[in-house]
Design a protein around this motif. Structure first.
Motif, PDB file in Angstrom:
ATOM      1  N   THR A   1       0.856  -1.192   0.000  1.00  0.00           N
ATOM      2  CA  THR A   1       0.000   0.000   0.000  1.00  0.00           C
ATOM      3  C   THR A   1       0.890   1.239   0.000  1.00  0.00           C
ATOM      4  OG1 THR A   1      -0.128  -0.008   2.416  1.00  0.00           O
ATOM      5  CG2 THR A   1      -1.856  -1.191   1.227  1.00  0.00           C
ATOM      6  N   PRO A   2       0.383   2.399  -0.450  1.00  0.00           N
ATOM      7  CA  PRO A   2       1.233   3.593  -0.551  1.00  0.00           C
ATOM      8  C   PRO A   2       1.568   4.200   0.803  1.00  0.00           C
ATOM      9  CG  PRO A   2      -1.029   4.108  -1.167  1.00  0.00           C
ATOM     10  CD  PRO A   2      -0.969   2.624  -0.999  1.00  0.00           C
ATOM     11  N   LEU A   3       2.573   5.057   0.802  1.00  0.00           N
ATOM     12  CA  LEU A   3       2.979   5.750   2.026  1.00  0.00           C
ATOM     13  C   LEU A   3       1.908   6.724   2.496  1.00  0.00           C
ATOM     14  CD1 LEU A   3       6.709   6.608   1.209  1.00  0.00           C
ATOM     15  CD2 LEU A   3       5.871   4.757   2.639  1.00  0.00           C
ATOM     16  N   LEU A   4       1.192   7.318   1.552  1.00  0.00           N
ATOM     17  CA  LEU A   4       0.153   8.302   1.880  1.00  0.00           C
ATOM     18  C   LEU A   4      -1.236   7.684   1.764  1.00  0.00           C
ATOM     19  CD1 LEU A   4       1.534  11.450   0.039  1.00  0.00           C
ATOM     20  CD2 LEU A   4       0.960  11.384   2.458  1.00  0.00           C
ATOM     21  N   GLU A   5      -2.079   7.991   2.735  1.00  0.00           N
ATOM     22  CA  GLU A   5      -3.488   7.603   2.697  1.00  0.00           C
ATOM     23  C   GLU A   5      -4.320   8.853   2.951  1.00  0.00           C
ATOM     24  OE1 GLU A   5      -5.017   4.651   2.250  1.00  0.00           O
ATOM     25  OE2 GLU A   5      -3.341   3.229   2.314  1.00  0.00           O
ATOM     26  N   LEU A   6      -5.573   8.847   2.511  1.00  0.00           N
ATOM     27  CA  LEU A   6      -6.471   9.917   2.922  1.00  0.00           C
ATOM     28  C   LEU A   6      -6.547   9.912   4.446  1.00  0.00           C
ATOM     29  CD1 LEU A   6      -9.356   9.542   0.321  1.00  0.00           C
ATOM     30  CD2 LEU A   6      -7.612  11.336   0.418  1.00  0.00           C
ATOM     31  N   THR A   7      -6.489  11.087   5.044  1.00  0.00           N
ATOM     32  CA  THR A   7      -6.386  11.178   6.492  1.00  0.00           C
ATOM     33  C   THR A   7      -7.556  10.515   7.199  1.00  0.00           C
ATOM     34  OG1 THR A   7      -5.156  13.238   6.224  1.00  0.00           O
ATOM     35  CG2 THR A   7      -6.026  12.784   8.402  1.00  0.00           C
ATOM     36  N   GLU A   8      -8.730  10.545   6.597  1.00  0.00           N
ATOM     37  CA  GLU A   8      -9.890   9.922   7.238  1.00  0.00           C
ATOM     38  C   GLU A   8      -9.730   8.403   7.330  1.00  0.00           C
ATOM     39  OE1 GLU A   8     -13.269  10.920   4.929  1.00  0.00           O
ATOM     40  OE2 GLU A   8     -12.655   9.775   3.153  1.00  0.00           O
ATOM     41  N   THR A   9      -8.896   7.818   6.453  1.00  0.00           N
ATOM     42  CA  THR A   9      -8.603   6.392   6.533  1.00  0.00           C
ATOM     43  C   THR A   9      -7.881   6.062   7.840  1.00  0.00           C
ATOM     44  OG1 THR A   9      -8.463   6.191   4.130  1.00  0.00           O
ATOM     45  CG2 THR A   9      -7.363   4.487   5.423  1.00  0.00           C
ATOM     46  N   LEU A  10      -7.044   6.998   8.304  1.00  0.00           N
ATOM     47  CA  LEU A  10      -6.301   6.812   9.552  1.00  0.00           C
ATOM     48  C   LEU A  10      -7.034   7.507  10.691  1.00  0.00           C
ATOM     49  CD1 LEU A  10      -2.797   7.741   8.074  1.00  0.00           C
ATOM     50  CD2 LEU A  10      -3.902   5.507   8.088  1.00  0.00           C
ATOM     51  N   GLY A  11      -8.358   7.469  10.647  1.00  0.00           N
ATOM     52  CA  GLY A  11      -9.209   8.302  11.497  1.00  0.00           C
ATOM     53  C   GLY A  11      -8.984   8.176  12.972  1.00  0.00           C
TER      54      GLY A  11
ATOM     55  N   MET B   1      -4.311  14.430   3.304  1.00  0.00           N
ATOM     56  CA  MET B   1      -3.605  13.152   3.207  1.00  0.00           C
ATOM     57  C   MET B   1      -2.578  13.088   4.332  1.00  0.00           C
ATOM     58  SD  MET B   1      -2.915  12.774  -0.910  1.00  0.00           S
ATOM     59  CE  MET B   1      -1.834  14.212  -0.939  1.00  0.00           C
ATOM     60  N   SER B   2      -2.253  11.862   4.760  1.00  0.00           N
ATOM     61  CA  SER B   2      -1.283  11.689   5.835  1.00  0.00           C
ATOM     62  C   SER B   2      -0.347  10.536   5.514  1.00  0.00           C
ATOM     63  CB  SER B   2      -1.982  11.402   7.167  1.00  0.00           C
ATOM     64  OG  SER B   2      -2.819  12.469   7.550  1.00  0.00           O
ATOM     65  N   LEU B   3       0.909  10.671   5.957  1.00  0.00           N
ATOM     66  CA  LEU B   3       1.820   9.539   5.903  1.00  0.00           C
ATOM     67  C   LEU B   3       1.292   8.467   6.857  1.00  0.00           C
ATOM     68  CD1 LEU B   3       5.288  11.336   5.943  1.00  0.00           C
ATOM     69  CD2 LEU B   3       4.340   9.990   4.071  1.00  0.00           C
ATOM     70  N   ARG B   4       1.316   7.223   6.426  1.00  0.00           N
ATOM     71  CA  ARG B   4       0.722   6.151   7.227  1.00  0.00           C
ATOM     72  C   ARG B   4       1.404   6.044   8.596  1.00  0.00           C
ATOM     73  NH1 ARG B   4       3.015   1.571   3.058  1.00  0.00           N
ATOM     74  NH2 ARG B   4       5.195   1.640   3.744  1.00  0.00           N
ATOM     75  N   TYR B   5       0.599   5.814   9.586  1.00  0.00           N
ATOM     76  CA  TYR B   5       1.037   5.716  10.977  1.00  0.00           C
ATOM     77  C   TYR B   5       1.435   4.282  11.293  1.00  0.00           C
ATOM     78  CZ  TYR B   5       0.747   6.643  16.043  1.00  0.00           C
ATOM     79  OH  TYR B   5       1.007   6.800  17.379  1.00  0.00           O
ATOM     80  N   ASP B   6       0.765   3.324  10.663  1.00  0.00           N
ATOM     81  CA  ASP B   6       1.092   1.909  10.782  1.00  0.00           C
ATOM     82  C   ASP B   6       0.713   1.236   9.466  1.00  0.00           C
ATOM     83  OD1 ASP B   6      -1.659   1.616  10.784  1.00  0.00           O
ATOM     84  OD2 ASP B   6      -1.811   0.900  12.840  1.00  0.00           O
ATOM     85  N   LEU B   7       0.803  -0.084   9.396  1.00  0.00           N
ATOM     86  CA  LEU B   7       0.463  -0.802   8.167  1.00  0.00           C
ATOM     87  C   LEU B   7      -0.907  -1.464   8.234  1.00  0.00           C
ATOM     88  CD1 LEU B   7       3.913  -2.521   7.445  1.00  0.00           C
ATOM     89  CD2 LEU B   7       3.022  -0.405   6.466  1.00  0.00           C
ATOM     90  N   THR B   8      -1.587  -1.345   9.388  1.00  0.00           N
ATOM     91  CA  THR B   8      -2.874  -2.023   9.578  1.00  0.00           C
ATOM     92  C   THR B   8      -4.035  -1.224   9.002  1.00  0.00           C
ATOM     93  OG1 THR B   8      -1.985  -2.971  11.616  1.00  0.00           O
ATOM     94  CG2 THR B   8      -4.347  -3.151  11.271  1.00  0.00           C
ATOM     95  N   ALA B   9      -4.088   0.069   9.303  1.00  0.00           N
ATOM     96  CA  ALA B   9      -5.181   0.897   8.772  1.00  0.00           C
ATOM     97  C   ALA B   9      -5.188   0.913   7.241  1.00  0.00           C
ATOM     98  CB  ALA B   9      -5.081   2.316   9.336  1.00  0.00           C
ATOM     99  N   PRO B  10      -4.026   1.033   6.562  1.00  0.00           N
ATOM    100  CA  PRO B  10      -4.053   0.936   5.096  1.00  0.00           C
ATOM    101  C   PRO B  10      -4.542  -0.421   4.597  1.00  0.00           C
ATOM    102  CG  PRO B  10      -2.026   1.992   5.812  1.00  0.00           C
ATOM    103  CD  PRO B  10      -2.690   1.475   7.050  1.00  0.00           C
ATOM    104  N   LEU B  11      -4.216  -1.506   5.331  1.00  0.00           N
ATOM    105  CA  LEU B  11      -4.714  -2.823   4.929  1.00  0.00           C
ATOM    106  C   LEU B  11      -6.227  -2.876   5.030  1.00  0.00           C
ATOM    107  CD1 LEU B  11      -4.342  -5.852   4.216  1.00  0.00           C
ATOM    108  CD2 LEU B  11      -4.327  -6.266   6.679  1.00  0.00           C
ATOM    109  N   ALA B  12      -6.771  -2.302   6.097  1.00  0.00           N
ATOM    110  CA  ALA B  12      -8.231  -2.287   6.262  1.00  0.00           C
ATOM    111  C   ALA B  12      -8.890  -1.569   5.087  1.00  0.00           C
ATOM    112  CB  ALA B  12      -8.590  -1.603   7.576  1.00  0.00           C
ATOM    113  N   ARG B  13      -8.314  -0.440   4.671  1.00  0.00           N
ATOM    114  CA  ARG B  13      -8.846   0.294   3.518  1.00  0.00           C
ATOM    115  C   ARG B  13      -8.729  -0.542   2.244  1.00  0.00           C
ATOM    116  NH1 ARG B  13      -6.291   1.129  -0.953  1.00  0.00           N
ATOM    117  NH2 ARG B  13      -4.422   1.780   0.189  1.00  0.00           N
TER     118      ARG B  13
END
Length: 498
Positions: free
Chosen positions: A48-58, A82-94
């Motif tokens: 998954t990319p380094l950046l996600e929409l910030t609401e994804t990392l809500g 947009m935010s740099l991912r904080y962990d790898l779990t929230a991007p996986l959920a998206r």
């Protein structure tokens, strides 16, 4: 007369670090080992990319106009944050929610990459660091959780840490049952209690007791506000934390220890339905752990709670048990290098129906540091390229032809591209590149149809025994000649011997 332009100081931002070729190679070897274990368990890669929409990392969003507490954020030209991912779990959920219709269920994947924390850096605490995760999405039974703990234990064994770690397992539902019995119902208060228990290894039982009450003042005078519980509420929580201590004569991690701990916890949860469900899950998990032969490596420890809010059931930490010295010179246990748990509610942020999920995360940078301490990871410089030296500037095409021949044979090679006037500096350059050999062809060698090969590794070893400079020049240690047409074969033989 114009003022000289001010030079920019070459420095890194706090909380970030550069990595050398040796460090990259060493960590790469460790990552390959982890990957092989993950794949052996049936997990496939996804990125998954380094950046996600910030609401994804809500779950990390602050209540501010600019969401930059905890995460690094920027606003796109369409005013999307947009935010740099904080962990790898929230991007996986998206990713899973976005590709729900096409992915197999359960979905088993692993991911490796950098994550970013907009937090105050400190010793061993970085704003950018690497994680290596594996997750099973769509499996709600305890079998999926038990498998995670077994897999992480196998990773530690494969990395040479057998007998120097323990996988500590608990269930958040059991703690919820204890909190319900103690009359703690506020979500904010529950979260403060979780964070207090999570500090047990750092502050001990007395420190946890303070954090459960009014608060704790550290050595610098900084005060951390506590959960504000009454003594009657604190007592069952401390008893819960203490429930994993084995009785005299009972080995920690044994089946007898698991049964005794579950029985003790059963007396602390009262009539809580969530607590009872958590105990049943733990009993099932440790039945599987025992049957698979992982008892002792995977143990029950009620003090493990994990600080993140999204965990909903079983949680775990991988703790390395050997001693190291902290910044004060005190002997302390190295601590956690990985963690994870069940997060059945995270994907529900994207889909109406609940989707069960469980996963693990290994802190690559921290684990690499541990492996260095135990001698299982050495940051040695990778072997550099064979360097073709330039003796005559008008013969560049011939030197380049040698490089091409070596590269076609799969051998790392380069032609020296710096100042060619000084032969010694060319050899020194090759030394700094950790080159195995240099190729020398001057006019005399060219006329005879030969080349000189200088074995830099053998040369260093031989030169160490020579103290006289004239003797060294006469001996030319590690240097030999071959026919020009035998260049590739000679280098292949040299590399295999090295």
């Amino acid at each position: 007369m114009t003022e000289k332009a001010k030079l920019i100081a070459p420095r890194l931002p706090r909380g970030f670090e550069d990595r050398t070729p040796g460090e990259i190679a060493a960590v790469g070897a460790m990552i390959d080992t982890i990957r092989k274990v993950y794949e052996r368990y049936g997990f496939d890669p996804v990125e998954t990319p380094l950046l996600e929409l910030t609401e994804t990392l809500g779950k990390f969003l602050p209540d501010t106009d600019r969401p930059n507490a905890g995460v690094f954020s920027l606003q796109d030209d369409d005013e999307q944050w947009m935010s740099l991912r904080y962990d790898l779990t929230a991007p996986l959920a998206r990713y899973f929610a976005e590709n729900f219709e096409t992915l197999p269920k359960p979905y088993r994947s692993y991911r490796q990459g950098y994550v970013f924390r907009n937090e105050k850096p400190g010793p061993g605490r970085f704003r950018q660091f690497m994680q290596f995760d594996a997750d099973t999405v769509g499996a709600g039974g305890p079998e999926a959780d038990a498998e995670m703990y077994m897999m992480v234990a196998d990773v530690m064994d494969e990395l040479g840490l057998k007998g120097q770690y323990v996988v500590k397992v608990n269930n958040r539902k059991v703690l919820d049952g204890v909190l319900d019995t103690a009359g703690i119902t506020s979500d904010g208060q529950k979260l403060t209690v979780l964070r207090a228990i999570d500090k047990l290894d750092k502050f001990g039982p007395e420190g946890v007791k303070l954090l459960l009450g009014a608060g704790r003042k550290d050595e610098s005078g900084d005060f951390t506000k506590g959960a504000g519980l009454t003594p009657a509420q604190i007592e069952p929580i401390l008893a819960y934390v203490d429930s994993g201590v084995p009785a005299p004569g009972v080995e920690k991690g044994s089946n007898a220890h698991v049964i005794a701990t579950i029985n003790t916890l059963a007396g602390l949860i009262g009539g809580s339905e969530a607590g009872l469900q958590g105990l049943q899950e733990l009993a099932s998990i440790f039945g599987l752990i025992s049957a698979a032969g992982f008892s002792g490596r995977v143990i029950l420890d009620p003090s493990v709670v994990r600080g993140l809010e999204y965990y909903t059931g079983p949680v775990f930490e991988v703790e390395l048990t050997f001693k190291v010295q902290n910044e004060k010179g005190q002997d302390v246990v190295f601590g956690a290098v990985g963690s994870g748990g069940r997060y059945d509610g995270l994907i529900a942020r994207f889909r109406r129906e609940p989707v069960p999920a469980t996963g693990c995360s290994i802190g690559v940078s921290r684990l690499a540091h541990a492996l260095k301490l135990t001698g299982n990871l050495k940051a040695t410089e990778p072997v550099g390229p064979v360097v073709v030296l330039v003796m005559d500037k008008d013969q560049m095409a011939g030197y380049q032809a040698m490089v091409v021949e070596l590269r076609k044979a799969g051998i790392r090679a380069e032609m020296f591209l710096g100042n060619t006037k000084n032969f010694g500096k060319q050899v020194s350059y090759a030394d700094k590149r950790n080159s195995p050999a240099v190729i020398i062809e001057g006019s005399q060698e060219r006329d005879q149809g030969i080349i000189q090969i200088k074995d830099l590794i053998a040369g260093k070893e031989a030169a160490a025994a020579i103290t006289d400079n004239a003797e060294w020049k006469a001996a030319r240690p590690g240097q030999f000649e071959v026919k020009r047409g035998d260049l590739v074969a000679a280098i292949q033989k040299l590399l295999s011997e090295q």
